[in-house]
Design a protein around this motif. Sequence first.
Motif, PDB file in Angstrom:
ATOM      1  N   ILE A  84      -5.989   7.096  11.685  1.00 50.94           N
ATOM      2  CA  ILE A  84      -5.066   6.052  12.161  1.00 50.94           C
ATOM      3  C   ILE A  84      -4.133   5.657  11.002  1.00 50.94           C
ATOM      4  CG2 ILE A  84      -4.945   3.656  12.995  1.00 50.94           C
ATOM      5  CD1 ILE A  84      -7.758   4.243  14.316  1.00 50.94           C
ATOM      6  N   PRO A  85      -2.813   5.648  11.238  1.00 55.66           N
ATOM      7  CA  PRO A  85      -1.880   5.272  10.174  1.00 55.66           C
ATOM      8  C   PRO A  85      -2.156   3.849   9.662  1.00 55.66           C
ATOM      9  CG  PRO A  85      -0.704   6.295  11.994  1.00 55.66           C
ATOM     10  CD  PRO A  85      -2.107   6.061  12.472  1.00 55.66           C
TER      11      PRO A  85
ATOM     12  N   GLY B  44      -1.822   7.257   5.215  1.00 54.01           N
ATOM     13  CA  GLY B  44      -0.875   6.214   4.807  1.00 54.01           C
ATOM     14  C   GLY B  44       0.380   6.305   5.666  1.00 54.01           C
ATOM     15  N   SER B  45       0.880   5.161   6.117  1.00 53.69           N
ATOM     16  CA  SER B  45       2.051   5.169   6.993  1.00 53.69           C
ATOM     17  C   SER B  45       3.303   4.812   6.206  1.00 53.69           C
ATOM     18  CB  SER B  45       1.851   4.163   8.135  1.00 53.69           C
ATOM     19  OG  SER B  45       3.095   3.844   8.715  1.00 53.69           O
TER      20      SER B  45
ATOM     21  N   GLY C 157      -7.012   2.998  -1.884  1.00 53.05           N
ATOM     22  CA  GLY C 157      -8.113   3.941  -1.674  1.00 53.05           C
ATOM     23  C   GLY C 157      -9.181   3.359  -0.769  1.00 53.05           C
ATOM     24  N   GLY C 158     -10.425   3.423  -1.229  1.00 51.58           N
ATOM     25  CA  GLY C 158     -11.543   2.963  -0.407  1.00 51.58           C
ATOM     26  C   GLY C 158     -11.962   1.541  -0.715  1.00 51.58           C
TER      27      GLY C 158
ATOM     28  N   TYR D   4       0.840  -1.194   0.000  1.00 49.89           N
ATOM     29  CA  TYR D   4       0.000   0.000   0.000  1.00 49.89           C
ATOM     30  C   TYR D   4       0.880   1.250   0.000  1.00 49.89           C
ATOM     31  CZ  TYR D   4      -4.118  -2.807   1.565  1.00 49.89           C
ATOM     32  OH  TYR D   4      -5.156  -3.710   1.694  1.00 49.89           O
ATOM     33  N   ASP D   5       0.560   2.147  -0.920  1.00 45.49           N
ATOM     34  CA  ASP D   5       1.305   3.398  -1.062  1.00 45.49           C
ATOM     35  C   ASP D   5       0.906   4.359   0.050  1.00 45.49           C
ATOM     36  OD1 ASP D   5       2.723   5.541  -1.982  1.00 45.49           O
ATOM     37  OD2 ASP D   5       1.901   5.494  -4.011  1.00 45.49           O
TER      38      ASP D   5
END
Length: 327
Positions: free
Chosen positions: A252-253, A214-215, A239-240, A206-207
């Motif tokens: 939340i990260p 995004g963490s 995304g969603g 995940y970017d």
Amino acid sequence: MKIRATVGSVALASTLVLGVLTTPSGAATVEVAAAPTIPVSAVQEHLNQFQRIATANGGNRAHGRPGFKASVDHVKAKLDAAGYQTKVLEFTNWGTKGYNLIADWPGGDENNVLMAGGHLDSVGSGPGINDNGSGSAGLLEVALTVSKQQLKPKQHLRFGWWGAEELGLVGSTNYVRTLPATEKSKIKGYLNFDMTGSPNPAYFVYDSQGQPSGSAKFQASLESYFKSINVPTETVKVGGRSDHAAFADAGIPTGGTFSGAEVRKTAAQVQKWGGQAGVAFDRCYHQSCDTTSNINAQSLERHTNAIAHTIWTLSGTTRTVPAGAVG
Ligand code: DPN
Ligand code: ZN
């Protein structure tokens, strides 16, 4: 009595050694932060169970159908036997009851929670073994390994198996929405695993860029695992489309990995990862053929070990092993 010789942190092969302990006999042991290797056969055994559950319940494990609740009961029983504190949280979606399964590993700082999860429901049209038996089974085996090792991480570990993702992220959204603000603020990060054994697999992380919450830390940790096994990764903007979204919306990260769904693999991706160009990462996405035959074991193994790596290294976990075992 153990005499501790402090040597600081030294890198030995791919393992970060945190300190050296010497036993009275003089045999050295070292503390390491490395995760154990999760055998893929154990993850596949969980998938076989999900397949059996679907087969016995009209071919699916969908929200509102008996195969979903049977999946929850199965995972819960394994976690209970391993010493987890489990809860089944009910919610309703258009009048149909759904469930989220939450499992807490006792210990760690309860004000500093690291959470990992994935959805346990399938679509109505198939057994959902890749989507998302794969992430669910990987998370389960990682959780059971935490127990086998009697891990004592600094962070408190929590795992979640969501209901009704396929109906619009309903379970995870309900969990985050109904959590009191004080509880929400204790969750310092959420890792999501939705589809990890795609038959024509990708190794997506995940970017963290341009994604709300995004963490970069999660992204870097997941990428470093794949790098350590010489598997190139690409970033993906989910995304969603999966359950991290509710956590991200709450600030939340988040992070995660993904082996691909309906999108076709390009020739350039085949150069990196093998497989078939012009063919979907998962040709059986949301179909009745998403069975145990729809799993690439190597992808399942690698993505599951990425989960373990990130949980072990980021939660402040150490374990003691004989010095000779490091490397
Ligand atoms: N949300 C997944 C599904 O259950 O259909 C598919 C998906 C996962 C798509 C992750 C993109 C990224
Ligand atoms: Zn899914």
